[in-house]
Design an enzyme around this catalytic site. Sequence first.
Site, PDB file in Angstrom:
ATOM      1  N   SER A   1       0.825  -1.204   0.000  1.00 32.02           N
ATOM      2  CA  SER A   1       0.000   0.000   0.000  1.00 32.02           C
ATOM      3  C   SER A   1       0.861   1.256   0.000  1.00 32.02           C
ATOM      4  CB  SER A   1      -0.887   0.000   1.264  1.00 32.02           C
ATOM      5  OG  SER A   1      -1.527   1.233   1.423  1.00 32.02           O
TER       6      SER A   1
ATOM      7  N   LYS B   1       2.285  -3.663   6.571  1.00 28.17           N
ATOM      8  CA  LYS B   1       2.652  -3.648   5.142  1.00 28.17           C
ATOM      9  C   LYS B   1       4.159  -3.454   4.994  1.00 28.17           C
ATOM     10  CE  LYS B   1      -1.333  -4.453   3.404  1.00 28.17           C
ATOM     11  NZ  LYS B   1      -1.599  -5.790   2.799  1.00 28.17           N
TER      12      LYS B   1
ATOM     13  N   TYR C   1      -1.661  -1.105  10.954  1.00 29.44           N
ATOM     14  CA  TYR C   1      -1.973  -1.640   9.620  1.00 29.44           C
ATOM     15  C   TYR C   1      -0.842  -1.290   8.659  1.00 29.44           C
ATOM     16  CZ  TYR C   1      -3.462  -1.516   4.834  1.00 29.44           C
ATOM     17  OH  TYR C   1      -3.483  -1.673   3.476  1.00 29.44           O
TER      18      TYR C   1
HETATM   19  C1  WQD Z   1      -9.797   8.938   1.355  1.00 27.74           C
HETATM   20  C2  WQD Z   1     -10.030  10.409   1.638  1.00 27.74           C
HETATM   21  C3  WQD Z   1     -10.375  10.882   3.967  1.00 27.74           C
HETATM   22  C4  WQD Z   1     -14.152   8.781   4.412  1.00 27.74           C
HETATM   23  C5  WQD Z   1      -6.993   3.986   3.236  1.00 27.74           C
HETATM   24  C6  WQD Z   1      -5.828   3.166   3.696  1.00 27.74           C
HETATM   25  C7  WQD Z   1      -5.099   2.621   2.497  1.00 27.74           C
HETATM   26  C8  WQD Z   1      -6.078   1.858   1.646  1.00 27.74           C
HETATM   27  C9  WQD Z   1      -7.192   2.788   1.198  1.00 27.74           C
HETATM   28  C10 WQD Z   1      -6.109  -0.440   2.289  1.00 27.74           C
HETATM   29  C11 WQD Z   1      -9.302  10.874   2.889  1.00 27.74           C
HETATM   30  C12 WQD Z   1     -11.622  11.212   3.154  1.00 27.74           C
HETATM   31  C13 WQD Z   1     -12.980   9.303   3.894  1.00 27.74           C
HETATM   32  C14 WQD Z   1     -15.208   9.666   4.773  1.00 27.74           C
HETATM   33  C15 WQD Z   1     -13.878  11.529   4.085  1.00 27.74           C
HETATM   34  N1  WQD Z   1      -6.619   0.782   2.365  1.00 27.74           N
HETATM   35  N2  WQD Z   1     -12.853  10.656   3.730  1.00 27.74           N
HETATM   36  N3  WQD Z   1     -15.028  11.011   4.595  1.00 27.74           N
HETATM   37  O1  WQD Z   1      -7.411   6.883   4.090  1.00 27.74           O
HETATM   38  O2  WQD Z   1      -6.631   7.459   1.729  1.00 27.74           O
HETATM   39  O3  WQD Z   1      -6.522   5.090   2.521  1.00 27.74           O
HETATM   40  O4  WQD Z   1      -7.842   3.249   2.400  1.00 27.74           O
HETATM   41  O5  WQD Z   1      -5.180  -0.824   1.648  1.00 27.74           O
HETATM   42  O6  WQD Z   1      -4.084   1.768   2.938  1.00 27.74           O
HETATM   43  O7  WQD Z   1      -4.946   3.996   4.408  1.00 27.74           O
HETATM   44  O8  WQD Z   1      -8.728   6.127   2.054  1.00 27.74           O
HETATM   45  O9  WQD Z   1     -11.108   6.211   1.452  1.00 27.74           O
HETATM   46  O10 WQD Z   1     -10.473   6.194   3.917  1.00 27.74           O
HETATM   47  O11 WQD Z   1     -10.062   8.233   2.572  1.00 27.74           O
HETATM   48  O12 WQD Z   1     -13.735  12.746   3.940  1.00 27.74           O
HETATM   49  O13 WQD Z   1     -16.309   9.247   5.248  1.00 27.74           O
HETATM   50  O14 WQD Z   1     -11.415  10.609   1.896  1.00 27.74           O
HETATM   51  O15 WQD Z   1     -10.161  11.871   4.952  1.00 27.74           O
HETATM   52  O16 WQD Z   1      -8.882  12.213   2.669  1.00 27.74           O
HETATM   53  P1  WQD Z   1      -7.294   6.511   2.665  1.00 27.74           P
HETATM   54  P2  WQD Z   1     -10.171   6.634   2.538  1.00 27.74           P
END
Ligand code: WQD
Length: 337
Positions: free
Chosen positions: A125, A154, A150
């Site tokens: 990741s 990785k 997590y």
């Molecule tokens: C994306 C953006 C949030 C939810 C994670 C893991 C990564 C991979 C993908 C596994 C961020 C914003 C989110 C919400 C929001 N997972 N957001 N409201 O955190 O980039 O990555 O998931 O492999 O390893 O770290 O993905 O989709 O959670 O968030 O505003 O209800 O959307 O703050 O900026 P992230 P995400």
Amino acid sequence: MKVLVTGGLGFIGSHTVVELQNEGFEVVIIDNLSNSSEDVLKGITNITGKTPLFEKLDLREKASVQDFFKKHSDVTGVIHFAASKAVGESVENPLLYYENNISTLVYLLQELQQKPEASFIFSSSCTVYGQAEKMPITEDAPVQAAMSPYGNTKQIGEEIITDTTKVTNINAILLRYFNPVGAHSSNQIGELPLGVPQNLVPFITQTGVGLRKELSVFGDDYPTPDGTAVRDYIHVVDLAKAHVIALQRLFNKKNLQKVETFNLGTGTGSSVLEVINSFEKVSDKKLPYIIKPRREGDITEAYANTDKANNVLGWKAELSLDEAMASAWKWEQKVRS
Ligand code: WQD
């Protein structure tokens, strides 16, 4: 060639099984169904006309892993997805993550090292980069201290694989995903998050169908064009195809080192508001959202430099954010119908 796909009934795993079968590989899936369902097998079969072999098995049980490799002694390639992947949960329950994500990797590698040769594709990741200094992020960007157990699993996983390939006949490719989104165009498989979605896109589509009242946008005070955080959202089918290309690279001995690392993204960053706009465009619906404070542990921006994947791996993402959002929306409506 028989290929083992661990976590093959999961979101990225199931899409990869479809692409492996499309390329003529025989697939055997291991999944413990902790975050997936056996119905996904039907979805895969509906797409490819072939039902992959499936063994319900928990990779934390070393004896079960050994029995599996005795039974399927012709497996020479493994794509390893099975892992716990919720950042927040990992902070609350680190030992669950170290057991499930690390011990299982060790047991798999212990079986593969006994073979004359083995090919191993690891689901890593972009989390390993933390908040990278420079955008777009290249594979030689420094791996920073993990922000969660997590992310640490990785990083540790990559190190275990690197050390193991040095003294065994295992060759490996580490695939560092950016943000996987979307669903297969057939609408037969897609993302099935358990409970309240942590990730942005499933939360958006569940809000779109009325399952959630509104989306919380975590922070609009980031140093980005519109103040919301930027990520590289890659269509899961593009991501799946990259796994097949990576496995074929090892099977055909085209790899230049025992371990190779590739960033898998589109190379384009999109902000949360841009993702919302994309959803509203493809769904023709207004998405209710509210601005909330930043989420603990979130970074400002991350998007991939895709030169190495394009030029060395010979893979390039082809599907757009709108296509990803449209497929995710279509899938959500089907799941809720
Ligand atoms: C994306 C953006 C949030 C939810 C994670 C893991 C990564 C991979 C993908 C596994 C961020 C914003 C989110 C919400 C929001 N997972 N957001 N409201 O955190 O980039 O990555 O998931 O492999 O390893 O770290 O993905 O989709 O959670 O968030 O505003 O209800 O959307 O703050 O900026 P992230 P995400």
